[in-house]
Design an enzyme around this catalytic site. Structure first.
Site, mmCIF file in Angstrom:
data_model
loop_
_atom_site.group_PDB
_atom_site.id
_atom_site.type_symbol
_atom_site.label_atom_id
_atom_site.label_comp_id
_atom_site.label_asym_id
_atom_site.label_seq_id
_atom_site.Cartn_x
_atom_site.Cartn_y
_atom_site.Cartn_z
ATOM 1 N N ASN A 90 55.823 -17.618 -22.290
ATOM 2 C CA ASN A 90 55.688 -16.196 -22.569
ATOM 3 C C ASN A 90 54.245 -15.871 -22.949
ATOM 4 O OD1 ASN A 90 58.197 -15.025 -22.079
ATOM 5 N ND2 ASN A 90 58.985 -15.572 -24.098
ATOM 6 N N CYS A 99 63.087 -17.980 -16.119
ATOM 7 C CA CYS A 99 62.695 -16.605 -15.809
ATOM 8 C C CYS A 99 63.060 -16.346 -14.352
ATOM 9 C CB CYS A 99 61.204 -16.410 -16.038
ATOM 10 S SG CYS A 99 60.611 -14.760 -15.574
ATOM 11 N N GLY A 100 64.013 -15.434 -14.135
ATOM 12 C CA GLY A 100 64.495 -15.184 -12.788
ATOM 13 C C GLY A 100 63.451 -14.582 -11.870
ATOM 14 N N ASN A 101 62.659 -13.651 -12.377
ATOM 15 C CA ASN A 101 61.565 -13.111 -11.573
ATOM 16 C C ASN A 101 60.474 -14.165 -11.395
ATOM 17 O OD1 ASN A 101 62.595 -10.434 -11.179
ATOM 18 N ND2 ASN A 101 62.048 -9.971 -13.283
ATOM 19 N N ASN A 184 69.073 -18.685 -20.914
ATOM 20 C CA ASN A 184 68.351 -18.110 -22.034
ATOM 21 C C ASN A 184 69.187 -16.951 -22.581
ATOM 22 O OD1 ASN A 184 67.950 -16.301 -19.954
ATOM 23 N ND2 ASN A 184 65.758 -16.131 -20.194
ATOM 24 N N ARG A 242 61.950 -11.273 -25.801
ATOM 25 C CA ARG A 242 61.435 -11.994 -26.975
ATOM 26 C C ARG A 242 60.116 -12.657 -26.597
ATOM 27 N NH1 ARG A 242 64.806 -17.740 -26.814
ATOM 28 N NH2 ARG A 242 64.637 -17.884 -24.567
ATOM 29 N N CYS A 250 63.255 -8.006 -15.746
ATOM 30 C CA CYS A 250 63.673 -9.313 -16.272
ATOM 31 C C CYS A 250 64.833 -9.789 -15.414
ATOM 32 C CB CYS A 250 64.085 -9.203 -17.734
ATOM 33 S SG CYS A 250 64.710 -10.758 -18.437
ATOM 34 N N GLY A 251 64.634 -10.874 -14.671
ATOM 35 C CA GLY A 251 65.657 -11.341 -13.745
ATOM 36 C C GLY A 251 66.904 -11.840 -14.447
ATOM 37 N N THR A 252 66.742 -12.721 -15.440
ATOM 38 C CA THR A 252 67.912 -13.186 -16.177
ATOM 39 C C THR A 252 68.561 -12.027 -16.923
ATOM 40 O OG1 THR A 252 66.440 -13.875 -17.980
ATOM 41 C CG2 THR A 252 67.140 -15.583 -16.425
#
Length: 311
Positions: A90, A99-101, A184, A242, A250-252
């Protein structure tokens, strides 16, 4: 272009080539370190991701051969085929499970750098701290098997519909929420009106009670009216991540939002969802995988916008 931050704060990253990319506005600085030569310096990550005095990004992604870092070696023992590991941090320097993206942009970066060959329709297995992720190259982007979802708190709480309360600036009262793990943690709040979605102040972290053990990302979600169009559920979302703050996507989080809204919608809710985020649209489609569990396939674009050298 150059990232001119020559005050010595870049540590081992000084002089490294980088790329800048994004997936529906969720943006990243990417570096290739196949042999794992450069130890992550959290202060340097913060400096690089600073939008005023650095390159700017929601996070930094390092491409490393899985065999060259402990998490990757452990994953290879279990999965065997994930040659590349996405070491994602991060913008505050903290390590992140998944991180999906980011994983879509990561694969696009590997292709652009000539590190992998992935024709359209083929699948590449990527190592992450959230486990191996299968990424398929498609005509207009990439689709990622995000793995199984789960409730974070005991299912008895989820069966009541919510498991926590969320307070955020711009919203007059605390809102009920549901916490979902996509590898996550996420906490999802449903809103009734577009005015509420626009009014939410995400400059400061929302207060979640109880907070999942490792902290949480918070999604504020507005179901469309009607919710389902041509068999696809449609929702809009803003997110506070976070360690980052509000991001364009945010993919997830999109997957978690689809989980929660689908759960609340009850029997007859669709398996296919379109999630509108400030940076664009991603898809979240539920399916039963070979392991017998319900997984989510996240689809969306990946774009590289710049290359340069950190100096």
């Amino acid at each position: 272009m150059s990232g001119n931050m020559s005050d010595g704060s870049l540590g081992p990253f000084a002089g490294l080539p980088f790329s800048k990319g994004h997936g529906t506005g969720n943006d990243f600085v990417l570096i290739a370190d196949p042999d794992g030569e450069y130890a992550i310096d959290e202060a340097a990550v913060v400096r690089i991701c600073d939008r005023h005095q650095g390159i700017g990004g929601d996070g930094l992604i390092r491409a490393v051969h899985s065999r060259n870092l402990p998490e990757g070696r452990a994953l290879l023992e279990a999965a065997g085929q994930a040659e590349w590991f996405m070491d994602y941090r991060n913008s505050d320097g903290s390590a992140v499970e998944m991180c999906g993206n980011g994983v879509r942009v990561f694969v696009h970066f590997l292709i652009d750098q000539g590190l992998v060959d992935l024709p359209e329709g083929e699948v590449l297995l990527i190592g992450t701290r959230g486990g191996p992720k299968a990424v398929k190259r498609e005509a207009e982007g990439y689709a990622v098997d995000m793995g199984p979802w789960d409730f974070i708190f005991p299912v008895e709480a989820a069966n009541q519909g919510t498991d926590s309360l969320v307070e955020a600036g711009g919203l007059q009262v605390a809102r009920p929420a549901l916490s979902v793990s996509m590898g996550n943690p996420h906490t999802v709040v449903a809103l009734a009106h577009g005015d509420e979605l626009r009014a939410a102040d995400l400059h400061h972290p929302p207060v979640v009670d109880p907070t999942p053990p490792d902290g949480t990302n918070v999604e504020f979600v507005l179901p469309a009216d009607p919710l389902v169009t041509d068999g696809v559920g449609v929702i809009s979302m803003r997110v506070h991540e976070r360690g980052v703050g509000e991001t364009q996507s945010c993919g997830t989080g999109a997957c978690a939002a689809a989980v929660a809204i689908r759960f609340w919608a009850g029997d007859g809710a669709p398996d296919n969802w379109a999630v509108q985020v400030p940076g664009g649209v991603v898809s979240a489609n539920f399916f039963t995988a070979d392991d017998g569990r319900e997984h989510i396939l996240l689809g969306g674009p990946a774009v590289l916008v710049a290359n340069g050298t950190l100096v």
